[in-house]
Design an enzyme around this catalytic site. Structure first.
Site, PDB file in Angstrom:
ATOM      1  N   HIS A  98       0.836  -1.211   0.000  1.00 44.94           N
ATOM      2  CA  HIS A  98       0.000   0.000   0.000  1.00 44.94           C
ATOM      3  C   HIS A  98       0.862   1.248   0.000  1.00 44.94           C
ATOM      4  O   HIS A  98       1.901   1.292   0.646  1.00 44.94           O
ATOM      5  CB  HIS A  98      -0.964   0.014   1.191  1.00 44.94           C
ATOM      6  N   HIS A 100       0.885   5.154   1.081  1.00 46.68           N
ATOM      7  CA  HIS A 100       0.217   6.151   1.924  1.00 46.68           C
ATOM      8  C   HIS A 100       0.238   7.504   1.198  1.00 46.68           C
ATOM      9  O   HIS A 100       1.303   7.960   0.773  1.00 46.68           O
ATOM     10  CB  HIS A 100       0.985   6.349   3.239  1.00 46.68           C
TER      11      HIS A 100
HETATM   12  P1  AMP Z   1       1.616   0.269   7.465  1.00 39.26           P
HETATM   13  O1  AMP Z   1       2.043   0.509   8.868  1.00 39.26           O
HETATM   14  O2  AMP Z   1       2.443   1.034   6.452  1.00 39.26           O
HETATM   15  O3  AMP Z   1       1.524  -1.211   7.142  1.00 39.26           O
HETATM   16  O4  AMP Z   1       0.188   0.903   7.328  1.00 39.26           O
HETATM   17  C1  AMP Z   1      -0.989   0.200   7.567  1.00 39.26           C
HETATM   18  C2  AMP Z   1      -2.059   1.237   7.704  1.00 39.26           C
HETATM   19  O5  AMP Z   1      -3.315   0.584   7.606  1.00 39.26           O
HETATM   20  C3  AMP Z   1      -2.042   2.004   9.025  1.00 39.26           C
HETATM   21  O6  AMP Z   1      -1.846   3.392   8.784  1.00 39.26           O
HETATM   22  C4  AMP Z   1      -3.408   1.697   9.634  1.00 39.26           C
HETATM   23  O7  AMP Z   1      -3.977   2.803  10.284  1.00 39.26           O
HETATM   24  C5  AMP Z   1      -4.205   1.292   8.400  1.00 39.26           C
HETATM   25  N1  AMP Z   1      -5.333   0.416   8.676  1.00 39.26           N
HETATM   26  C6  AMP Z   1      -5.353  -0.690   9.462  1.00 39.26           C
HETATM   27  N2  AMP Z   1      -6.562  -1.266   9.440  1.00 39.26           N
HETATM   28  C7  AMP Z   1      -7.342  -0.517   8.620  1.00 39.26           C
HETATM   29  C8  AMP Z   1      -8.694  -0.577   8.194  1.00 39.26           C
HETATM   30  N3  AMP Z   1      -9.530  -1.565   8.589  1.00 39.26           N
HETATM   31  N4  AMP Z   1      -9.158   0.374   7.353  1.00 39.26           N
HETATM   32  C9  AMP Z   1      -8.334   1.373   6.945  1.00 39.26           C
HETATM   33  N5  AMP Z   1      -7.048   1.481   7.303  1.00 39.26           N
HETATM   34  C10 AMP Z   1      -6.547   0.567   8.134  1.00 39.26           C
END
Ligand code: AMP
Ligand code: ZN
Length: 135
Positions: A98, A100
């Site tokens: 993903h 950001h």
């Molecule tokens: P990372 O730390 O780069 O893997 O980012 C994962 C991101 O996913 C974090 O910023 C979380 O806040 C986000 N996240 C986790 N669960 C969900 C969800 N159900 N819907 C939207 N975002 C999420």
């Protein structure tokens, strides 16, 4: 991938706040935004991180990240940070690739990393190492 949170979002098993979707990608609001509008751009197909994601798909994700960035600016942000965490050590917590897209509004509590200095020959040695393994 059955147990993957973002695959469940793609399949509609878990709700999300979608802002954009096409055949290959999906963009939805991060549930814990660094700022309002913080958006995640993901491939619909499961790939763990940047290393696993095919180049063409990664290109499509980058184009969507730009599209979302343009829209976020038009809706009031003053700048955008774009980032991708790859690997647990780099802060990745969801192991479905993903990007950001993080809006900046001026005074916020979001701070960037601090740059270090290289010692002596280190900079050239590091560059040599990277160049030697580039294809
Ligand atoms: P990372 O730390 O780069 O893997 O980012 C994962 C991101 O996913 C974090 O910023 C979380 O806040 C986000 N996240 C986790 N669960 C969900 C969800 N159900 N819907 C939207 N975002 C999420
Ligand atoms: Zn997945």
């Amino acid at each position: 991938m059955e147990s993957c949170l973002f695959c469940k979002i793609v399949n509609g098993e878990i709700p999300s706040t979608k802002v954009y979707e096409d055949a290959d990608t999906l963009a939805f609001l991060d549930i814990k935004p660094v700022n309002p509008g913080h958006t995640l751009v993901i491939p619909k197909k499961h790939f763990t991180n940047i290393h696993e994601t095919p180049d063409e798909l990664l290109g499509k994700m980058a184009i969507v990240a730009k599209k979302i960035s343009d829209a976020i600016l038009k809706s009031g942000a003053k700048g955008i940070n774009i980032g991708m965490n790859n690997g647990a050590i780099a802060g990745q917590s969801v192991f479905h690739a993903h990007i950001h897209v993080m809006p900046r509004y001026g005074k916020d509590s979001f701070s960037l990393w601090v740059g270090k200095e290289y010692d002596g020959n280190e900079r050239e040695e590091v560059a040599k190492k990277i160049r030697s393994v580039l294809n």
